[in-house]
Write an enzyme that holds these catalytic residues in place. Structure first.
Site, PDB file in Angstrom:
ATOM      1  N   GLU A   1      59.109  83.844   0.437  1.00 21.24           N
ATOM      2  CA  GLU A   1      57.798  83.530   1.012  1.00 21.24           C
ATOM      3  C   GLU A   1      57.365  82.133   0.574  1.00 21.24           C
ATOM      4  O   GLU A   1      57.496  81.772  -0.594  1.00 21.24           O
ATOM      5  CB  GLU A   1      56.744  84.544   0.539  1.00 21.24           C
ATOM      6  CG  GLU A   1      55.366  84.228   1.125  1.00 21.24           C
ATOM      7  CD  GLU A   1      54.252  85.082   0.532  1.00 21.24           C
ATOM      8  OE1 GLU A   1      54.194  86.277   0.857  1.00 21.24           O
ATOM      9  OE2 GLU A   1      53.436  84.537  -0.238  1.00 21.24           O
TER      10      GLU A   1
ATOM     11  N   THR B   1      52.968  81.998   4.869  1.00 18.30           N
ATOM     12  CA  THR B   1      51.655  82.644   4.857  1.00 18.30           C
ATOM     13  C   THR B   1      50.703  81.991   5.862  1.00 18.30           C
ATOM     14  O   THR B   1      50.957  80.897   6.383  1.00 18.30           O
ATOM     15  CB  THR B   1      51.014  82.609   3.449  1.00 18.30           C
ATOM     16  OG1 THR B   1      50.752  81.254   3.112  1.00 18.30           O
ATOM     17  CG2 THR B   1      51.907  83.252   2.415  1.00 18.30           C
TER      18      THR B   1
ATOM     19  N   HIS C   1      53.504  84.983   8.980  1.00 15.71           N
ATOM     20  CA  HIS C   1      52.413  85.891   8.632  1.00 15.71           C
ATOM     21  C   HIS C   1      51.301  85.631   9.646  1.00 15.71           C
ATOM     22  O   HIS C   1      51.013  84.467   9.959  1.00 15.71           O
ATOM     23  CB  HIS C   1      51.827  85.578   7.251  1.00 15.71           C
ATOM     24  CG  HIS C   1      52.768  85.797   6.107  1.00 15.71           C
ATOM     25  ND1 HIS C   1      52.326  86.179   4.863  1.00 15.71           N
ATOM     26  CD2 HIS C   1      54.112  85.672   6.004  1.00 15.71           C
ATOM     27  CE1 HIS C   1      53.366  86.286   4.050  1.00 15.71           C
ATOM     28  NE2 HIS C   1      54.463  85.969   4.705  1.00 15.71           N
TER      29      HIS C   1
ATOM     30  N   ARG D   1      46.072  92.390   8.078  1.00 16.21           N
ATOM     31  CA  ARG D   1      44.655  92.358   8.428  1.00 16.21           C
ATOM     32  C   ARG D   1      44.000  91.102   7.862  1.00 16.21           C
ATOM     33  O   ARG D   1      43.238  90.425   8.517  1.00 16.21           O
ATOM     34  CB  ARG D   1      43.957  93.608   7.879  1.00 16.21           C
ATOM     35  CG  ARG D   1      42.556  93.766   8.428  1.00 16.21           C
ATOM     36  CD  ARG D   1      41.750  94.720   7.603  1.00 16.21           C
ATOM     37  NE  ARG D   1      41.542  94.195   6.260  1.00 16.21           N
ATOM     38  CZ  ARG D   1      40.826  94.794   5.332  1.00 16.21           C
ATOM     39  NH1 ARG D   1      40.284  95.959   5.590  1.00 16.21           N
ATOM     40  NH2 ARG D   1      40.676  94.262   4.143  1.00 16.21           N
ATOM     41  N   GLY D   2      44.322  90.771   6.600  1.00 19.97           N
ATOM     42  CA  GLY D   2      43.624  89.677   5.931  1.00 19.97           C
ATOM     43  C   GLY D   2      42.333  90.184   5.329  1.00 19.97           C
ATOM     44  O   GLY D   2      41.917  91.326   5.590  1.00 19.97           O
ATOM     45  N   ASP D   3      41.716  89.373   4.510  1.00 17.77           N
ATOM     46  CA  ASP D   3      40.484  89.786   3.825  1.00 17.77           C
ATOM     47  C   ASP D   3      39.275  89.100   4.436  1.00 17.77           C
ATOM     48  O   ASP D   3      39.260  87.877   4.584  1.00 17.77           O
ATOM     49  CB  ASP D   3      40.561  89.431   2.342  1.00 17.77           C
ATOM     50  CG  ASP D   3      41.543  90.345   1.628  1.00 17.77           C
ATOM     51  OD1 ASP D   3      41.437  91.573   1.814  1.00 17.77           O
ATOM     52  OD2 ASP D   3      42.419  89.830   0.920  1.00 17.77           O
TER      53      ASP D   3
ATOM     54  N   ALA E   1      45.758  96.210  10.181  1.00 24.21           N
ATOM     55  CA  ALA E   1      47.032  95.567  10.507  1.00 24.21           C
ATOM     56  C   ALA E   1      47.790  96.363  11.577  1.00 24.21           C
ATOM     57  O   ALA E   1      48.514  95.788  12.394  1.00 24.21           O
ATOM     58  CB  ALA E   1      47.872  95.428   9.242  1.00 24.21           C
TER      59      ALA E   1
ATOM     60  N   HIS F   1      46.204  99.371  -2.692  1.00 24.60           N
ATOM     61  CA  HIS F   1      45.365  98.270  -2.203  1.00 24.60           C
ATOM     62  C   HIS F   1      44.052  98.319  -2.979  1.00 24.60           C
ATOM     63  O   HIS F   1      43.544  99.411  -3.288  1.00 24.60           O
ATOM     64  CB  HIS F   1      45.127  98.460  -0.697  1.00 24.60           C
ATOM     65  CG  HIS F   1      44.350  97.340  -0.066  1.00 24.60           C
ATOM     66  ND1 HIS F   1      42.976  97.290  -0.096  1.00 24.60           N
ATOM     67  CD2 HIS F   1      44.761  96.231   0.595  1.00 24.60           C
ATOM     68  CE1 HIS F   1      42.570  96.189   0.530  1.00 24.60           C
ATOM     69  NE2 HIS F   1      43.644  95.533   0.961  1.00 24.60           N
TER      70      HIS F   1
ATOM     71  N   GLN G   1      53.400  94.236  -1.952  1.00 22.72           N
ATOM     72  CA  GLN G   1      52.632  93.435  -2.894  1.00 22.72           C
ATOM     73  C   GLN G   1      53.428  93.382  -4.192  1.00 22.72           C
ATOM     74  O   GLN G   1      54.245  94.280  -4.453  1.00 22.72           O
ATOM     75  CB  GLN G   1      51.282  94.143  -3.109  1.00 22.72           C
ATOM     76  CG  GLN G   1      50.386  93.558  -4.159  1.00 22.72           C
ATOM     77  CD  GLN G   1      49.874  92.205  -3.712  1.00 22.72           C
ATOM     78  OE1 GLN G   1      50.640  91.254  -3.668  1.00 22.72           O
ATOM     79  NE2 GLN G   1      48.613  92.137  -3.379  1.00 22.72           N
TER      80      GLN G   1
HETATM   81  P1  FAD Z   1      45.577  97.094   6.440  1.00 23.43           P
HETATM   82  O1  FAD Z   1      46.906  97.733   6.410  1.00 23.43           O
HETATM   83  O2  FAD Z   1      44.888  97.110   7.736  1.00 23.43           O
HETATM   84  O3  FAD Z   1      44.700  97.791   5.312  1.00 23.43           O
HETATM   85  C1  FAD Z   1      43.480  97.251   4.829  1.00 23.43           C
HETATM   86  C2  FAD Z   1      42.665  98.329   4.117  1.00 23.43           C
HETATM   87  O4  FAD Z   1      42.215  99.279   5.041  1.00 23.43           O
HETATM   88  C3  FAD Z   1      43.386  99.109   3.045  1.00 23.43           C
HETATM   89  O5  FAD Z   1      42.480  99.466   2.045  1.00 23.43           O
HETATM   90  C4  FAD Z   1      43.828 100.350   3.748  1.00 23.43           C
HETATM   91  O6  FAD Z   1      44.042 101.419   2.838  1.00 23.43           O
HETATM   92  C5  FAD Z   1      42.690 100.576   4.683  1.00 23.43           C
HETATM   93  N1  FAD Z   1      43.144 101.210   5.930  1.00 23.43           N
HETATM   94  C6  FAD Z   1      44.082 100.752   6.777  1.00 23.43           C
HETATM   95  N2  FAD Z   1      44.264 101.592   7.806  1.00 23.43           N
HETATM   96  C7  FAD Z   1      43.376 102.602   7.599  1.00 23.43           C
HETATM   97  C8  FAD Z   1      43.064 103.766   8.293  1.00 23.43           C
HETATM   98  N3  FAD Z   1      43.686 104.095   9.447  1.00 23.43           N
HETATM   99  N4  FAD Z   1      42.103 104.577   7.792  1.00 23.43           N
HETATM  100  C9  FAD Z   1      41.474 104.249   6.645  1.00 23.43           C
HETATM  101  N5  FAD Z   1      41.721 103.167   5.944  1.00 23.43           N
HETATM  102  C10 FAD Z   1      42.666 102.356   6.400  1.00 23.43           C
HETATM  103  N6  FAD Z   1      46.555  87.669   3.350  1.00 23.43           N
HETATM  104  C11 FAD Z   1      46.349  86.547   4.066  1.00 23.43           C
HETATM  105  O7  FAD Z   1      45.190  86.202   4.333  1.00 23.43           O
HETATM  106  N7  FAD Z   1      47.395  85.756   4.490  1.00 23.43           N
HETATM  107  C12 FAD Z   1      48.682  86.070   4.233  1.00 23.43           C
HETATM  108  O8  FAD Z   1      49.598  85.339   4.634  1.00 23.43           O
HETATM  109  C13 FAD Z   1      48.943  87.259   3.472  1.00 23.43           C
HETATM  110  N8  FAD Z   1      50.219  87.641   3.188  1.00 23.43           N
HETATM  111  C14 FAD Z   1      50.443  88.824   2.523  1.00 23.43           C
HETATM  112  C15 FAD Z   1      51.757  89.247   2.309  1.00 23.43           C
HETATM  113  C16 FAD Z   1      52.031  90.440   1.648  1.00 23.43           C
HETATM  114  C17 FAD Z   1      53.459  90.880   1.439  1.00 23.43           C
HETATM  115  C18 FAD Z   1      50.952  91.236   1.166  1.00 23.43           C
HETATM  116  C19 FAD Z   1      51.217  92.514   0.420  1.00 23.43           C
HETATM  117  C20 FAD Z   1      49.633  90.840   1.371  1.00 23.43           C
HETATM  118  C21 FAD Z   1      49.354  89.638   2.065  1.00 23.43           C
HETATM  119  N9  FAD Z   1      48.048  89.215   2.329  1.00 23.43           N
HETATM  120  C22 FAD Z   1      47.832  88.056   3.044  1.00 23.43           C
HETATM  121  C23 FAD Z   1      46.898  89.983   1.825  1.00 23.43           C
HETATM  122  C24 FAD Z   1      46.339  91.021   2.844  1.00 23.43           C
HETATM  123  O9  FAD Z   1      45.836  90.363   3.979  1.00 23.43           O
HETATM  124  C25 FAD Z   1      45.224  91.793   2.143  1.00 23.43           C
HETATM  125  O10 FAD Z   1      45.763  92.570   1.110  1.00 23.43           O
HETATM  126  C26 FAD Z   1      44.328  92.656   3.026  1.00 23.43           C
HETATM  127  O11 FAD Z   1      43.252  93.138   2.239  1.00 23.43           O
HETATM  128  C27 FAD Z   1      45.010  93.889   3.586  1.00 23.43           C
HETATM  129  O12 FAD Z   1      45.844  93.564   4.589  1.00 23.43           O
HETATM  130  P2  FAD Z   1      46.762  94.704   5.264  1.00 23.43           P
HETATM  131  O13 FAD Z   1      47.562  94.030   6.272  1.00 23.43           O
HETATM  132  O14 FAD Z   1      47.448  95.507   4.223  1.00 23.43           O
HETATM  133  O15 FAD Z   1      45.608  95.585   5.939  1.00 23.43           O
END
Ligand code: FAD
Length: 325
Positions: free
Chosen positions: A24, A55, A84, A114-116, A133, A182, A209
């Site tokens: 990455e 990223t 990403h 999804r991102g934060d 996501a 998470h 992660q």
């Molecule tokens: P999701 O999978 O959508 O989950 C987000 C939250 O919602 C979690 O708490 C999950 O438990 C909850 N959730 C999801 N689906 C449901 C459901 N159906 N019902 C109830 N709750 C649910 N961030 C960036 O901004 N840019 C990057 O390039 C980037 N790269 C990353 C690469 C990796 C390998 C990792 C592990 C993280 C990365 N992140 C990046 C961080 C990531 O965007 C954050 O951790 C974000 O908070 C969660 O993204 P996610 O895609 O896991 O979201």
């Protein structure tokens, strides 16, 4: 011939049984950093990785710079670039345009995130039209389905050259997984359920992660398999070679590092010796998860090749093992 194992889909010409390696990077913040990153990409490419991911800033702030790095990988190496993409704060139409833009640039592998949202009192405020996501995974597949069957794309290894042909389908749609949970998860079962929902939406690979103990990863994989997750779950490993970075990472991810690693890095005054401590820790962890059945290794590079290549050398998985024969 394919050196891709469970995590890969692309013929690499690698005749070894080496597990797939991927890296990455993040987009450079200055011209000088961009030049250094070009050199780093060239060095990482020598290991013949399965892919290099780049990223993307939540909210799209680094979109252009991410794309520039991805294009460099596409045009100057034979390595698969993985973009990403985040959907937080985007309308449906904006997310749709973003996916099209990357597909038009010839990028066919994605890490859908999804991102934060920006920090505030209500954690669900500002999420946008796509709340998870999993919805972005579905969108990537749908956009690809809707596209014309033919299009113009770059030619790998030939800067500036374009060709008309069948539009490539997404090779991978990866998603994030959280072995230690998470930060907003209500419990480890929710992290497994979330991963399963992403697979059902069409994800073909998960990347974790960072974690510090092999049991965290192996236990998560076991729970995921029991729950019905079948896609490969690549362990994401970050060799950390200085205490300040370790502290920053802990703050960003909420994943507590082992006390002995933190202390060893803190008390060692010599930079080279600190690097060896971090590399050795990462190599031992990588060895443990590989022996436990991990389908490959995804290494967070911090845009530096030296440390991750040293880790691979320690494991006997470096340039020589990855070189095409
Ligand atoms: P999701 O999978 O959508 O989950 C987000 C939250 O919602 C979690 O708490 C999950 O438990 C909850 N959730 C999801 N689906 C449901 C459901 N159906 N019902 C109830 N709750 C649910 N961030 C960036 O901004 N840019 C990057 O390039 C980037 N790269 C990353 C690469 C990796 C390998 C990792 C592990 C993280 C990365 N992140 C990046 C961080 C990531 O965007 C954050 O951790 C974000 O908070 C969660 O993204 P996610 O895609 O896991 O979201």
């Amino acid at each position: 011939m394919a050196a891709t194992g469970a995590a890969g889909t692309r013929e690499t010409g690698d005749c070894t049984d080496r597990p797939p390696i991927s890296f990455e990077l993040f987009p450079p913040r200055s011209d000088a950093a961009a030049i250094a990153l070009g050199r780093t990409i060239d060095r990482l490419a020598e290991v013949d990785p399965a892919f290099i991911s780049v990223t993307f800033g939540a909210g799209g702030s680094q979109r252009g710079r991410s794309l520039t790095v991805l294009r460099y990988i596409l045009e100057h190496t034979s390595v698969e670039p993985m973009a990403h993409l985040t959907c937080v704060g985007s309308s449906h139409a904006e997310a749709n345009r973003l996916v099209r833009e990357f597909l038009d640039a010839g990028i066919t592998s994605f890490l859908a995130l999804r991102g934060d949202p920006p920090e505030g009192d209500d954690p669900d405020a500002g999420l946008g039209d796509l709340g998870t996501a999993a919805e972005l995974v579905q969108l990537i597949h749908r956009v690809q389905e809707e596209r014309e069957p033919f299009g113009e794309s770059g030619v790998p290894g030939a800067p500036g050259a374009r060709r008309i042909g069948a539009r490539p389908r997404p090779e991978r749609v990866a998603v994030a997984a959280f072995p230690t949970g998470h930060p907003r998860s209500r419990g480890l079962a929710q992290d497994v359920d979330t991963l399963l929902a992403k697979e059902v939406a069409g994800a073909t690979l998960a990347i974790t992660q960072l974690f510090w103990h092999a049991d965290d990863y192996l236990g998560f994989v076991e729970r995921a398999r029991t729950a019905g997750v079948t896609i490969p779950i690549l362990p994401g490993l970050m060799p950390v070679t200085n205490p300040a970075r370790l502290a920053r990472l802990t703050e960003l991810t909420g994943v507590e590092p082992p006390a002995d690693l933190a202390i060893d890095l803190e008390i060692e005054p010599d930079g080279e010796a600190r690097a060896r401590i971090g590399e050795e820790y990462a190599a031992n962890l990588a060895g443990e998860v590989l022996r436990g059945g991990a389908p490959g290794l995804h290494l967070y590079t911090y845009n530096r090749h030296e440390t991750v290549l040293s880790v691979l050398d320690r494991l006997g998985l470096g340039v020589r093992a990855g070189r095409r024969t």
